[in-house]
Design a protein around this motif. Sequence first.
Motif, mmCIF file in Angstrom:
data_model
loop_
_atom_site.group_PDB
_atom_site.id
_atom_site.type_symbol
_atom_site.label_atom_id
_atom_site.label_comp_id
_atom_site.label_asym_id
_atom_site.label_seq_id
_atom_site.Cartn_x
_atom_site.Cartn_y
_atom_site.Cartn_z
ATOM 1 N N PRO A 1 0.660 56.949 40.152
ATOM 2 C CA PRO A 1 1.056 55.747 40.458
ATOM 3 C C PRO A 1 1.023 54.853 39.208
ATOM 4 O O PRO A 1 -0.046 54.909 38.311
ATOM 5 C CB PRO A 1 -0.206 55.195 41.567
ATOM 6 N N LEU A 2 1.794 53.615 39.134
ATOM 7 C CA LEU A 2 1.938 52.823 38.073
ATOM 8 C C LEU A 2 1.907 51.478 38.598
ATOM 9 O O LEU A 2 2.703 51.169 39.261
ATOM 10 C CB LEU A 2 3.103 53.332 37.172
ATOM 11 N N SER A 3 1.030 50.502 38.044
ATOM 12 C CA SER A 3 1.411 49.114 38.152
ATOM 13 C C SER A 3 2.346 48.350 37.173
ATOM 14 O O SER A 3 2.461 48.731 36.316
ATOM 15 C CB SER A 3 0.004 48.542 38.355
ATOM 16 N N ALA A 4 2.757 47.107 37.580
ATOM 17 C CA ALA A 4 3.562 46.426 36.596
ATOM 18 C C ALA A 4 2.612 46.029 35.357
ATOM 19 O O ALA A 4 3.031 46.176 34.291
ATOM 20 C CB ALA A 4 4.020 45.104 37.389
ATOM 21 N N ASP A 5 1.267 45.690 35.722
ATOM 22 C CA ASP A 5 0.366 45.439 34.545
ATOM 23 C C ASP A 5 0.316 46.584 33.908
ATOM 24 O O ASP A 5 0.169 46.479 32.422
ATOM 25 C CB ASP A 5 -0.910 44.906 35.216
ATOM 26 N N ASP A 6 0.279 47.771 34.395
ATOM 27 C CA ASP A 6 -0.026 49.010 33.327
ATOM 28 C C ASP A 6 1.108 49.245 32.553
ATOM 29 O O ASP A 6 1.235 49.401 31.329
ATOM 30 C CB ASP A 6 0.211 50.400 34.214
ATOM 31 N N VAL A 7 2.298 48.995 33.037
ATOM 32 C CA VAL A 7 3.576 49.065 31.960
ATOM 33 C C VAL A 7 3.514 48.056 30.887
ATOM 34 O O VAL A 7 4.109 48.288 29.887
ATOM 35 C CB VAL A 7 5.025 48.975 32.822
ATOM 36 N N VAL A 8 3.370 46.835 31.414
ATOM 37 C CA VAL A 8 3.238 45.714 30.264
ATOM 38 C C VAL A 8 2.198 45.683 29.409
ATOM 39 O O VAL A 8 2.285 45.743 27.907
ATOM 40 C CB VAL A 8 2.972 44.469 31.119
ATOM 41 N N GLU A 9 1.159 46.250 29.792
ATOM 42 C CA GLU A 9 0.170 46.785 28.597
ATOM 43 C C GLU A 9 0.383 47.758 27.766
ATOM 44 O O GLU A 9 0.220 47.880 26.467
ATOM 45 C CB GLU A 9 -1.353 47.069 29.410
ATOM 46 N N TRP A 10 0.969 48.839 28.439
ATOM 47 C CA TRP A 10 1.272 50.068 27.489
ATOM 48 C C TRP A 10 2.490 49.665 26.794
ATOM 49 O O TRP A 10 2.559 50.039 25.564
ATOM 50 C CB TRP A 10 2.236 51.144 28.379
ATOM 51 N N SER A 11 3.158 48.780 27.010
ATOM 52 C CA SER A 11 4.356 48.391 25.867
ATOM 53 C C SER A 11 3.844 47.296 24.864
ATOM 54 O O SER A 11 4.344 47.413 23.887
ATOM 55 C CB SER A 11 5.439 47.330 26.937
ATOM 56 N N ARG A 12 2.885 46.772 25.107
ATOM 57 C CA ARG A 12 2.123 45.949 24.189
ATOM 58 C C ARG A 12 1.714 46.680 23.017
ATOM 59 O O ARG A 12 1.897 46.230 21.962
ATOM 60 C CB ARG A 12 0.952 45.157 24.503
ATOM 61 N N GLY A 13 1.363 47.975 22.975
ATOM 62 C CA GLY A 13 0.900 48.886 22.106
ATOM 63 C C GLY A 13 2.015 49.419 21.375
ATOM 64 O O GLY A 13 2.142 50.112 20.232
ATOM 65 N N ARG A 14 3.543 49.261 21.813
ATOM 66 C CA ARG A 14 4.558 50.022 21.290
ATOM 67 C C ARG A 14 5.734 49.081 20.775
ATOM 68 O O ARG A 14 6.381 49.711 20.012
ATOM 69 C CB ARG A 14 5.062 51.151 22.207
#
Length: 486
Positions: free
Chosen positions: A443-456
Motif C-alpha cells: 500500500p502507498l499513500s499520497a504523502d508517500d508519493v509526494v515525499e518520494w518525489s521530493r528526493g528525485r
Amino acid sequence: MSSRWQTIPEMVLSSADRFGDAEAVVDGSLRLTFVQLAERIRNAAGAFGELGVAKGDRVAIWAPNSAEWIVAAFGIVTAGAVLVPVNTRFKASEAADVVSRSGAKAVLVQPGFLGQDYSLGPNDDVACDVPTIDLKSDFLASGSPLERRVDGGDVADVIYTSGTTGRPKGVMMNHTQTLRLYAEWCDLADLREGDRYLAVNPFFHTFGYKAGCIASLIRGATILPVPVFDVDAVVDLVEAERITMLPGPPTLYHSLLGVADKSRLATLRAGVTGASDIPVELIRRVHTELPFQTLATGYGLTECGTATLSRPGDTFTDIATTVGTPCDGVEVRLADDREVLVRGYSVMQGYLDDPAATAEAIDADGWLHTGDLGEFTDSGRLRIVGRKKDMFIVGGFNAYPAEIEGFLLEHPAIAQAAVIGVPDERLGQVGKAFVVLRDGAAPLSADDVVEWSRGRMAGFKVPRSVQFLDELPTNATGKVVKDLLR
C-alpha cells in the motif's frame, strides 16, 4: 529511399506475384494467401464500382479490425476511390458527423460490435443518409474484378484526427508519400518477409492501417487482425500462431509484462511503440523481461505519419529515452517555444474541406506545427517532453507532465502515472498525479508519493496532490485522455 510502386493498389496487387501462396491474412478460421487476397480485393473493387462509386469518391469503413476490413479498404483504393476509416469507439452521432463531413458515398459497418448498433440514420444528432453496407455480408465478393487507374499524387485516404484537441479533422494523404514512408518503416522496425504480425493497433488509425496492413503487404508478412485487445486472447494467439511482430501502444507492453508464463511469448521478436509520454521504465522492463530482440520507439502523427524512429543498433538508453532520428526526407526542428516542427514529403496534403485549419497547421515555409514540445539530445535524437497544451507553469517554471511521469514510474510500486496542472492560488498552477499501482504492490499513500518525489525532482515538478485509480482513461489508440482527468 523511394518506393518501387507509385500507388497502393499497384503494391497490394503485386503481392500475389511476389509472395504467392504464403499466408497473407489469418482471421479466426479464415486463412488467405496473397493470391487469394488480391483476388478478393479486385472483386471488392468491382462491387464498389457496381455500387456507383466513381474514381475520387470517398467510402467510409466504421468497423473493427478484420480480414473483411482489409479487403474492403484495399478494394476501395483499387476502385480508384478514397478510404475514410472511422474510429470504432465513436458514438453514432460522432461517426455520422465524420461520415457526412467526409462526403462518403457509402459506409461499411459491422453491426453489434462492442454493443453498438452502428446505424447512421437521419434520426441521429447529425443527418446522415449514406448507404450502409454490412461488412460481413457477401457484398465484397459480389463484384466482377476491377482495377481502376490512379496516380501516385491522388489522395488515397482521409484519416480523421483523434479529436483530443477539438473536432476531428480529415487528413488527406496520397499514394506515393504513404508507400515511401512505410517502405522505410519496414526497414527501421525490422519487419521481415514471413513475419507474423499481430495487428492490435486499430485499422482506423495510421499505426494500424499503414504501419500494419500496408507495411505487411510491402514486406510479405502475415497480418493477424485483433478486433479488441484482451491480454489472454492475445497471449493465446501469440503462442498458437507463432507471432513474431507485435507493435502497439505502451499499454500493450504493460499488459504483457503481467503475463505469468512468459514462455508462451517466446516467438516474439520485434515490437514498435510510441507515445509522447512513453515511460522509460516500461521500455527497460520490456527489454529485460520479454523476448523481444528489437523494440523500436517512434514519433508521428496523423498529419505526417511516422516522423522519427529509433535505429537498429541504437543503445538501450537511446531507445528508452528518445523517439529516434528523422526518417529519410523528413526534417524536424524546434520552434523558439520548443514546439516540434516537421517538414518533408510525408506531410499531409491538407485537411479535407478546411483550408483555414490547414493554414494554421502548416506555415508558409511548409513546416507542420505538431503541438508537441521536444528537445534534441547531443547525439541528434528527438525527445518529446509533452504536449504544448499539457505544459503548466509553476511559479514561473515550465513543468512538463511527461517528464514528471517518467520520474514517478521509477517508483517500484507504480505501474502507470499521468500528471496534469491544476490551479493554485500561490503558484498559479501545480502538478496533480493520477497513479495506478502495480498488482501486489505494498500500500502507498499520497504523502508517500509526494515525499518520494521530493528526493528525485526539482521542487516545482513535485506533484502537490495524488489520486489513486484502478486504470487511466485511454482512447482507442492507447493514449491517456487527460481531458477526462481534468
